[in-house]
Scaffold this motif. Structure first.
Motif, PDB file in Angstrom:
ATOM      1  N   ILE A 129       6.967  -6.044   2.188  1.00 16.36           N
ATOM      2  CA  ILE A 129       7.621  -4.742   2.251  1.00 16.36           C
ATOM      3  C   ILE A 129       6.809  -3.695   1.503  1.00 16.36           C
ATOM      4  CG2 ILE A 129       9.694  -3.432   1.636  1.00 16.36           C
ATOM      5  CD1 ILE A 129      11.271  -6.055   1.926  1.00 16.36           C
ATOM      6  N   GLY A 130       6.316  -4.064   0.322  1.00 15.33           N
ATOM      7  CA  GLY A 130       5.555  -3.121  -0.487  1.00 15.33           C
ATOM      8  C   GLY A 130       4.301  -2.633   0.200  1.00 15.33           C
ATOM      9  N   VAL A 131       3.568  -3.530   0.830  1.00 12.67           N
ATOM     10  CA  VAL A 131       2.316  -3.125   1.470  1.00 12.67           C
ATOM     11  C   VAL A 131       2.584  -2.306   2.731  1.00 12.67           C
ATOM     12  CG1 VAL A 131       1.921  -5.105   3.002  1.00 12.67           C
ATOM     13  CG2 VAL A 131      -0.019  -3.988   1.918  1.00 12.67           C
ATOM     14  N   LEU A 132       3.650  -2.619   3.447  1.00 16.47           N
ATOM     15  CA  LEU A 132       3.983  -1.838   4.642  1.00 16.47           C
ATOM     16  C   LEU A 132       4.425  -0.423   4.286  1.00 16.47           C
ATOM     17  CD1 LEU A 132       5.870  -4.514   6.794  1.00 16.47           C
ATOM     18  CD2 LEU A 132       3.621  -3.509   7.263  1.00 16.47           C
ATOM     19  N   LEU A 133       5.106  -0.283   3.154  1.00 16.03           N
ATOM     20  CA  LEU A 133       5.517   1.046   2.705  1.00 16.03           C
ATOM     21  C   LEU A 133       4.357   1.854   2.132  1.00 16.03           C
ATOM     22  CD1 LEU A 133       8.923   0.271   0.938  1.00 16.03           C
ATOM     23  CD2 LEU A 133       8.578   1.341   3.170  1.00 16.03           C
ATOM     24  N   SER A 134       3.352   1.160   1.611  1.00 16.36           N
ATOM     25  CA  SER A 134       2.268   1.843   0.893  1.00 16.36           C
ATOM     26  C   SER A 134       1.109   2.248   1.788  1.00 16.36           C
ATOM     27  CB  SER A 134       1.738   0.941  -0.235  1.00 16.36           C
ATOM     28  OG  SER A 134       2.751   0.665  -1.177  1.00 16.36           O
ATOM     29  N   PHE A 135       0.730   1.411   2.748  1.00 18.80           N
ATOM     30  CA  PHE A 135      -0.491   1.635   3.521  1.00 18.80           C
ATOM     31  C   PHE A 135      -0.176   2.209   4.901  1.00 18.80           C
ATOM     32  CE2 PHE A 135      -1.869  -1.195   0.238  1.00 18.80           C
ATOM     33  CZ  PHE A 135      -3.173  -0.839  -0.007  1.00 18.80           C
ATOM     34  N   ASP A 136      -0.996   3.167   5.304  1.00 19.62           N
ATOM     35  CA  ASP A 136      -0.832   3.856   6.584  1.00 19.62           C
ATOM     36  C   ASP A 136      -1.730   3.193   7.625  1.00 19.62           C
ATOM     37  OD1 ASP A 136      -0.513   5.567   8.708  1.00 19.62           O
ATOM     38  OD2 ASP A 136      -0.794   7.400   7.533  1.00 19.62           O
ATOM     39  N   LEU A 137      -1.130   2.458   8.550  1.00 22.55           N
ATOM     40  CA  LEU A 137      -1.894   1.716   9.547  1.00 22.55           C
ATOM     41  C   LEU A 137      -2.630   2.621  10.527  1.00 22.55           C
ATOM     42  CD1 LEU A 137       0.675  -1.124  10.344  1.00 22.55           C
ATOM     43  CD2 LEU A 137      -1.357  -1.258   8.897  1.00 22.55           C
ATOM     44  N   ARG A 138      -2.289   3.898  10.544  1.00 26.22           N
ATOM     45  CA  ARG A 138      -2.953   4.831  11.450  1.00 26.22           C
ATOM     46  C   ARG A 138      -4.313   5.261  10.929  1.00 26.22           C
ATOM     47  NH1 ARG A 138       1.786   9.125  11.346  1.00 26.22           N
ATOM     48  NH2 ARG A 138       1.432   8.614   9.146  1.00 26.22           N
ATOM     49  N   ARG A 139      -4.654   4.877   9.699  1.00 28.48           N
ATOM     50  CA  ARG A 139      -5.889   5.341   9.068  1.00 28.48           C
ATOM     51  C   ARG A 139      -7.083   4.423   9.308  1.00 28.48           C
ATOM     52  NH1 ARG A 139      -5.114   9.636   5.465  1.00 28.48           N
ATOM     53  NH2 ARG A 139      -3.252  10.727   6.178  1.00 28.48           N
ATOM     54  N   GLY A 140      -6.994   3.503  10.251  1.00 21.90           N
ATOM     55  CA  GLY A 140      -8.166   2.723  10.612  1.00 21.90           C
ATOM     56  C   GLY A 140      -8.093   1.256  10.233  1.00 21.90           C
ATOM     57  N   ALA A 141      -9.268   0.611  10.243  1.00 20.55           N
ATOM     58  CA  ALA A 141      -9.347  -0.839  10.080  1.00 20.55           C
ATOM     59  C   ALA A 141      -9.031  -1.288   8.658  1.00 20.55           C
ATOM     60  CB  ALA A 141     -10.738  -1.323  10.477  1.00 20.55           C
ATOM     61  N   ARG A 142      -9.363  -0.476   7.662  1.00 19.69           N
ATOM     62  CA  ARG A 142      -9.175  -0.910   6.278  1.00 19.69           C
ATOM     63  C   ARG A 142      -7.714  -1.134   5.913  1.00 19.69           C
ATOM     64  NH1 ARG A 142     -13.746   2.402   2.732  1.00 19.69           N
ATOM     65  NH2 ARG A 142     -15.520   1.839   4.046  1.00 19.69           N
ATOM     66  N   PRO A 143      -6.828  -0.174   6.181  1.00 19.42           N
ATOM     67  CA  PRO A 143      -5.426  -0.452   5.864  1.00 19.42           C
ATOM     68  C   PRO A 143      -4.854  -1.583   6.715  1.00 19.42           C
ATOM     69  CG  PRO A 143      -5.638   1.609   7.074  1.00 19.42           C
ATOM     70  CD  PRO A 143      -7.017   1.201   6.677  1.00 19.42           C
ATOM     71  N   ILE A 144      -5.319  -1.709   7.950  1.00 16.52           N
ATOM     72  CA  ILE A 144      -4.848  -2.812   8.792  1.00 16.52           C
ATOM     73  C   ILE A 144      -5.251  -4.142   8.177  1.00 16.52           C
ATOM     74  CG2 ILE A 144      -5.138  -3.940  11.031  1.00 16.52           C
ATOM     75  CD1 ILE A 144      -5.381  -1.175  12.283  1.00 16.52           C
ATOM     76  N   ALA A 145      -6.496  -4.231   7.689  1.00 20.05           N
ATOM     77  CA  ALA A 145      -6.971  -5.472   7.068  1.00 20.05           C
ATOM     78  C   ALA A 145      -6.144  -5.823   5.840  1.00 20.05           C
ATOM     79  CB  ALA A 145      -8.440  -5.330   6.688  1.00 20.05           C
ATOM     80  N   VAL A 146      -5.857  -4.830   4.998  1.00 17.89           N
ATOM     81  CA  VAL A 146      -5.065  -5.087   3.790  1.00 17.89           C
ATOM     82  C   VAL A 146      -3.666  -5.560   4.162  1.00 17.89           C
ATOM     83  CG1 VAL A 146      -4.030  -4.041   1.746  1.00 17.89           C
ATOM     84  CG2 VAL A 146      -6.370  -3.437   2.390  1.00 17.89           C
ATOM     85  N   VAL A 147      -3.050  -4.904   5.134  1.00 21.86           N
ATOM     86  CA  VAL A 147      -1.688  -5.257   5.527  1.00 21.86           C
ATOM     87  C   VAL A 147      -1.642  -6.653   6.140  1.00 21.86           C
ATOM     88  CG1 VAL A 147       0.179  -4.706   7.128  1.00 21.86           C
ATOM     89  CG2 VAL A 147      -0.899  -2.883   5.792  1.00 21.86           C
ATOM     90  N   VAL A 148      -2.583  -6.972   7.024  1.00 20.22           N
ATOM     91  CA  VAL A 148      -2.600  -8.299   7.653  1.00 20.22           C
ATOM     92  C   VAL A 148      -2.747  -9.389   6.602  1.00 20.22           C
ATOM     93  CG1 VAL A 148      -3.936  -9.832   9.151  1.00 20.22           C
ATOM     94  CG2 VAL A 148      -3.428  -7.505   9.901  1.00 20.22           C
ATOM     95  N   LEU A 149      -3.673  -9.207   5.669  1.00 22.54           N
ATOM     96  CA  LEU A 149      -3.878 -10.201   4.609  1.00 22.54           C
ATOM     97  C   LEU A 149      -2.649 -10.318   3.704  1.00 22.54           C
ATOM     98  CD1 LEU A 149      -7.558  -9.279   3.709  1.00 22.54           C
ATOM     99  CD2 LEU A 149      -6.796 -11.429   4.740  1.00 22.54           C
ATOM    100  N   ALA A 150      -2.010  -9.187   3.433  1.00 22.23           N
ATOM    101  CA  ALA A 150      -0.805  -9.214   2.602  1.00 22.23           C
ATOM    102  C   ALA A 150       0.341  -9.924   3.309  1.00 22.23           C
ATOM    103  CB  ALA A 150      -0.396  -7.797   2.223  1.00 22.23           C
ATOM    104  N   VAL A 151       0.486  -9.690   4.596  1.00 28.84           N
ATOM    105  CA  VAL A 151       1.550 -10.357   5.362  1.00 28.84           C
ATOM    106  C   VAL A 151       1.309 -11.868   5.399  1.00 28.84           C
ATOM    107  CG1 VAL A 151       2.557 -10.627   7.659  1.00 28.84           C
ATOM    108  CG2 VAL A 151       2.139  -8.335   6.736  1.00 28.84           C
TER     109      VAL A 151
END
Length: 277
Positions: A129-151
């Protein structure tokens, strides 16, 4: 007009010199324009969300590992026969419920095993929940990578809390979920620490936190094959110590990430934001 062009030059040193030279004779609204444009540049590079939800997300990232550590301390303290050793005993034996049993070569008797299991599940949920609220997936590959690894990490630690490392689960095959969760969080969690450190400039982390996050991830990944070798060779010397050498860097990394996001948002609120009229 010439003065404004020089101020907006991408070279930071030139910007500082120009601001100093014209601090007293700047045209009306020019300083406001400079501050607004600089703030827009920082915001454009950020891969974070903004607003109240993002602030909550940062707090959840910070609190998650603290909840797990608190549950671990309380659960370990409840062991009496035998006493729990963080160096010798498996981490997952803290989550065993029911009567005493010999599992994976060690006696496990955890009167408050449900507390540890709850702590792990909560940790996983707070991380996701924390990472989904914090990172903007629309900003490219980096936030997507962080969110996927966190999930992956959050699901992994939640599986550890849901499917115990018990003899019963070995017999019925559910131990596969426990092992998948444990090894998944060990790998994904440490890779996430490295990615967060490498991306730290775009999420407001200071240099110290960025370097520490990368180092923690490397330490955890190096410790992982050592831990696995300790397990599969049957040596199992201080298994808890090697297991924590893989897990604790992940948890410390989450504390650094959450506290860094909180600190960055406080600093950004203190900076004046002005728009030229």
């Amino acid at each position: 007009m010439r003065r404004i062009v020089r101020v907006l030059d991408p070279g930071r040193s030139l910007m500082r010199r120009t601001l100093t030279a014209h601090r007293h004779d700047a045209e009306p609204g020019e300083a406001d324009l400079i501050r607004a444009r600089t703030g827009q540049d920082v915001e454009a590079r950020s891969i974070l969300r903004s607003g109240a939800a993002a602030r909550i997300g940062a707090v959840l990232l910070f609190v998650g590992p603290l909840v797990s550590w608190a549950a671990e301390f309380v659960t370990a303290a409840a062991w009496q026969q035998p006493h729990y050793s963080p160096f010798y005993n498996w981490v997952s034996h803290l989550g065993l419920t029911g009567p005493s049993q010999v599992a994976f070569g060690q006696v496990g008797n955890s009167p408050l095993g449900a507390v540890m299991d709850t702590g792990w599940v909560l940790y996983g949920a707070l991380l996701i929940i924390g990472v989904l609220l914090s990172f903007d997936l629309r900003r490219g590959a980096r936030p997507i990578a962080v969110v996927v690894l966190a999930v992956l990490s959050g699901v992994g630690v939640s599986l550890v809390g849901t499917f115990q490392g018990s003899n019963a689960n070995v017999a019925n095959g559910l131990i596969a979920f426990h092992q998948f969760g444990a090894q998944g969080v060990m790998i994904a969690g440490n890779i996430m620490a490295i990615v967060v450190g490498a991306t730290g400039a775009r999420i407001g982390l200071g240099r110290g936190r960025r370097v520490a996050s990368v180092v923690l991830g490397i330490v955890g990944l190096v410790a992982f094959p050592v831990f696995m070798a300790d397990v599969f060779t049957g040596w199992q010397w201080n298994i808890g110590m090697f297991e924590r050498a893989v897990i604790y860097p992940i948890m410390i990394g989450h504390v650094l990430l959450g506290s860094g996001l909180i600190a960055a948002r406080r600093a950004s609120r203190r900076q004046p934001v002005a728009v030229a009229g």
